[in-house]
Design an enzyme around this catalytic site. Structure first.
Site, PDB file in Angstrom:
ATOM      1  N   ASN A 216       0.829  -1.203   0.000  1.00  0.00           N
ATOM      2  CA  ASN A 216       0.000   0.000   0.000  1.00  0.00           C
ATOM      3  C   ASN A 216       0.866   1.256   0.000  1.00  0.00           C
ATOM      4  O   ASN A 216       0.546   2.242  -0.678  1.00  0.00           O
ATOM      5  CB  ASN A 216      -0.920   0.005   1.219  1.00  0.00           C
ATOM      6  CG  ASN A 216      -2.025  -1.027   1.121  1.00  0.00           C
ATOM      7  OD1 ASN A 216      -2.431  -1.415   0.035  1.00  0.00           O
ATOM      8  ND2 ASN A 216      -2.515  -1.485   2.258  1.00  0.00           N
ATOM      9  N   HIS A 266      -1.200  -6.827   5.843  1.00  0.00           N
ATOM     10  CA  HIS A 266      -2.341  -6.888   6.757  1.00  0.00           C
ATOM     11  C   HIS A 266      -1.966  -7.553   8.080  1.00  0.00           C
ATOM     12  O   HIS A 266      -2.783  -8.259   8.683  1.00  0.00           O
ATOM     13  CB  HIS A 266      -3.536  -7.590   6.116  1.00  0.00           C
ATOM     14  CG  HIS A 266      -4.122  -6.834   4.966  1.00  0.00           C
ATOM     15  ND1 HIS A 266      -5.113  -7.346   4.152  1.00  0.00           N
ATOM     16  CD2 HIS A 266      -3.861  -5.598   4.477  1.00  0.00           C
ATOM     17  CE1 HIS A 266      -5.420  -6.454   3.221  1.00  0.00           C
ATOM     18  NE2 HIS A 266      -4.670  -5.382   3.408  1.00  0.00           N
ATOM     19  N   TYR A 275      -0.185  -9.067  -2.666  1.00  0.00           N
ATOM     20  CA  TYR A 275       0.315  -7.750  -2.285  1.00  0.00           C
ATOM     21  C   TYR A 275       1.821  -7.640  -2.554  1.00  0.00           C
ATOM     22  O   TYR A 275       2.319  -6.577  -2.937  1.00  0.00           O
ATOM     23  CB  TYR A 275       0.033  -7.464  -0.811  1.00  0.00           C
ATOM     24  CG  TYR A 275      -1.361  -6.940  -0.555  1.00  0.00           C
ATOM     25  CD1 TYR A 275      -1.642  -5.584  -0.611  1.00  0.00           C
ATOM     26  CD2 TYR A 275      -2.407  -7.805  -0.262  1.00  0.00           C
ATOM     27  CE1 TYR A 275      -2.915  -5.100  -0.380  1.00  0.00           C
ATOM     28  CE2 TYR A 275      -3.683  -7.338  -0.031  1.00  0.00           C
ATOM     29  CZ  TYR A 275      -3.941  -5.986  -0.086  1.00  0.00           C
ATOM     30  OH  TYR A 275      -5.214  -5.514   0.133  1.00  0.00           O
TER      31      TYR A 275
END
Length: 799
Positions: A216, A266, A275
């Site tokens: 992210n 996460h 990811y």
């Protein structure tokens, strides 16, 4: 529709095509060569559109035509209205504070920008049939204006999924701004930048926490960097570059890369293949964008990422696929599979190589060429989901005759920090998924992966090099029985969709998960507690040269439901005619066929491999057709039914078992004859212990003895005074390797004795505080709690 190209633009394009031998990208007109932002826009255009291939050569010609068809459909159906840009993508949420569908509305908003991006790409690319089309260009601009006035502006309060507002929408928006930069007025560009600043302020990367970590964070940095490029703001680009630095260092908790090669997102989810893929691709793009500029990424810790190509990503890539054991909830997405998730990783490694050393780049390209060449099941150049840029990068490697193809490695990798293992031998590979106090059973969220409950209950995956490579690719997840995943021990207590909570919230209260490896073989164990059940079990896997030996003991449950240990559950595809033989006798192929196989010593499934049950066992077998829908496991999935045939083998421990157990071997790729021979060789494997206290085996022909001590005790020639994992291998040269670990990460001292005459200790780690040789080997380890479950290796010379 009329062309928007000037004569000068056509001449510039013609010159570019001539110089590149038919490369495809229409350059942005009116570029000022001495403007660094112009140069950055040109670089970004090449990165997202692709370069170095001919638009008239396949597979690019067809892909470009498809892009044009898609863009024409979007152009024809675009109908700006209150709350939508396309009728099928309404983004206006009637009540964003209470509407449970807010995520869907925000997702459609981001998707609207993605559609505009596809149209802009069709405008800029050669060979789309819409190259330089003024009507298409003007429609994209109208779409930008509409989305700005309706939803994505600096006065809007976000609703639904944060990702749509901070990553999905702004990335696509800024791509459009770059691709159509000279067609956008300064006022429009300023409005776009203001909207991005509103939703992605500098404070988004002020601290490395929450949703601003790992993949992210890289995505957010891409937004900030492109915002700086589009707005001509040096400080934004510098901020993006500097905000990447927290991604680079190895971590010891939370999201990021670990020293053992683990990658977590996460907080609790192994995510190398999803990811992690996004992070790898994003870093490759940003490194390439900023290379050679005043904002180049020069942080020396970026070497950690380069090292991770072979330490973290390569172990989970096998002949073009990326293993589902590290793909999280992405396994439930019907538009992709393990091969289609693997191919972008290959392309990202090629891109990242541009910023690495020459030696690294050459080796990585050799790795990628091998993976791509060996992917017979889903060749990358035939992957319809692979973007043009990724296709071009992989094709450049396949066409590079100077490269030395790197074969699949031979050996074992253990990842204690994410409760995973991979094992590779000539002709096959395997992977193991477990769960512990730090690593979740599974991840669900956004309505995805609703029935992945037991993927962390000891799921054992395996693939062949020229067979069974589509085992988990071919509609496996919506059709497999989620209570009978290969290798798992499970209570059949019914679980609700999404049981345990979203985002990896549910963690088993266990510490003993891990093992030891000498990088060739391994002993791995899992103290299993079932998700939302009373199930408990001790499970061990011994990864050897041609087999995985699987032991289970102490299997206990009080749910009032059957408890089962699944030996295997093979996806036989739509036809499913693979012959199945039990102890030399063929079984029927009619469906459904079920049987209880008593006193069975071996079984064989043609085209897959063999199974051996030392001493004989009672095993259940089922050949059946299973039908499911992707929407069963993912709310956004297709509702169309899909059917596949399966052959399942399992131990039925009955309802509420106490101290049940099992022993079996999996022999991937073994012939029927080799399977039968292994079963007949009663001396090949010795099960030294299979209890709730210890599990251990010896294989005399390889000099191996391995024991998982759930509690201290004596097993064969090994004595441990506390829980640990031990593997000893005697070598033909008169030496031996002793591998020890503390999977619980709690031992402040450990004493191990090997009842074998030892002449001397050749080498030992600093954790060994005392050693004595003679009639036996005596090792005292100090504090192991800080070793994170890593293998401690001692080498000795035998008497």
């Amino acid at each position: 529709m009329t062309s928007a190209w000037s004569r000068r633009t056509f001449l510039a394009t013609s010159a570019a095509l001539t110089a590149t031998g038919g490369a495809l990208v229409l350059p942005a007109p009116h570029a000022a060569a001495d403007d660094p932002y112009t140069a950055l826009r040109a670089t970004w255009s090449a990165l997202i559109l692709g370069e170095g291939f001919s638009p008239t050569a396949e597979p690019f010609r067809s892909r470009l035509a498809d892009l044009g068809t898609r863009a024409r459909q979007l152009l024809e159906t675009m109908a700006p209205a209150d709350g939508s840009l396309w009728p099928d993508a309404v983004f206006a949420d009637p009540d964003p504070d209470t509407d449970p569908e807010s995520y869907a509305f925000s997702g459609r908003m981001a998707d609207s920008f993605l559609r505009l991006s596809a149209m802009a790409q069709a405008y800029r690319q050669q060979g789309t049939g819409l190259t330089g089309d003024a009507g298409l260009r003007d429609a994209v601009i109208r779409g930008l204006d509409h989305l700005h006035s309706q939803v994505y502006n600096d006065q809007q309060t976000r609703y639904g999924n944060w990702y749509s507002w901070q990553i999905g929408a702004p990335q696509a928006l800024l791509d459009v701004c770059v691709l159509l930069y000279d067609a956008l007025t300064p006022e429009r560009l300023a409005r776009c930048c203001a909207a991005v600043d509103h939703f992605v302020p500098d404070s988004t990367v002020a601290s490395y926490t929450g949703t601003s970590t790992g993949a992210n964070r890289v995505d957010l940095c891409r937004v900030l960097a492109l915002r700086g490029v589009v707005g001509g703001t040096s400080a934004k680009i510098a901020l993006a570059r500097d905000a990447l630095s927290p991604v680079f260092p190895l971590v010891t908790k939370g999201d990021g890369l670990y020293a053992d090669g683990s990658f977590i997102q996460h907080t609790t989810v192994p995510y190398t293949g999803s990811y992690g893929s996004v992070m790898l691709g994003g870093l490759g793009l940003l490194f390439a964008l900023l290379k050679g500029t005043a904002w180049e990424v020069t942080d020396p810790q970026r070497q950690v990422v380069f090292d991770a190509v072979e330490n973290a990503w390569a172990p989970f890539l096998y002949n073009g696929l990326v293993m589902d054991s590290v793909a999280g909830r992405a396994i439930s997405r019907g538009e992709g599979d393990d091969h289609r998730r693997g191919h972008p990783v290959l392309a990202s490694i090629v891109l990242l190589g541009r910023g690495a050393s020459a030696a690294e780049n050459a080796r990585w390209r050799g790795l990628v060429k091998g993976w791509a060449q060996r992917d017979y099941y889903s060749p990358p150049l035939s992957d319809p989901s692979l973007g043009l840029t990724s296709l071009a990068r992989i094709k450049s490697v396949l066409d590079d005759t100077s490269l030395t193809v790197v074969p699949e490695p031979d050996g074992h990798r253990l990842f204690p920090d994410m409760a995973r293992a991979t094992h590779r031998r000539p002709g096959w590979a395997a992977a193991l998924s477990m769960a512990d106090r730090r690593i979740t059973y599974y991840e669900t969220g956004n309505g995805e992966n609703l029935r992945g409950w037991h993927t962390g209950a000891g799921m054992l995956y395996w693939w062949g090099d020229t067979f069974a490579n589509g085992q988990y690719s071919d509609a496996f997840w919506p059709t497999v029985d989620p209570y009978r995943l290969p290798g798992t021990t499970v209570s059949r207590k019914p679980l609700a969709d999404g049981a345990g909570g979203d985002w990896g919230a549910s963690l088993p209260d266990v510490n003993w998960v891990g093992g030891v490896t000498d990088k060739k073989r391994a002993a791995v164990g899992q103290y299993l507690k079932g998700l939302s059940s009373t199930l408990m079990a001790k499970k061990s896997w011994f990864f050897l040269d041609d087999t995985v030996v699987c032991l289970g003991a102490g299997i206990h449950g009080r749910d009032g439901s059957a408890v089962e240990s699944t030996v295997d559950n093979r996806n036989l595809g739509p036809v499913g005619n693979a012959p199945f033989t039990v102890g030399g006798s063929a079984t029927p192929r009619t469906l459904p066929w079920s049987a209880t196989l008593t006193n069975t010593s071996w079984a064989h499934l043609a085209g897959h491999g063999g199974y051996v049950f030392p001493g004989g066992a009672t095993v259940k077998a089922l050949r059946e057709n299973r039908t499911g829908r992707w929407s069963d496991i993912n709310t956004a999935g297709s509702t169309d039914p899909v059917s596949r045939k399966y052959l399942t083998l399992w131990f039925d421990h009955g309802q509420n078992p106490t101290d049940a157990a099992y022993v079996y071997q999996v022999l991937p790729g073994a012939t029927e004859q080799r399977t039968a021979a292994r079963a007949a060789d009663s001396d090949w494997l010795r099960v030294l212990a299979n209890t709730d206290d210890q599990q251990g085996v010896a294989v005399p022909s390889t000099g191996l003895t391995a024991v998982n001590f759930w509690f201290g005790g004596s097993v064969g020639p090994l004595v441990a005074d506390a829980p640990c994992s031990v593997m000893v291998t005697e070598h033909a040269d008169g030496t031996a390797t002793v591998c020890v670990s503390d999977p619980m990460r709690m031992r402040t001292s450990l004493t191990l004795t090997w009842d074998r005459a030892v002449a001397s200790v050749v080498s030992k780690p600093s954790t060994v505080t005392s050693a004595a040789t003679g009639a036996s080997l005596w090792l005292v380890f100090g504090d192991l709690s800080g070793t994170r479950g890593a293998t401690q290796t001692v080498k000795v010379r035998l008497s």
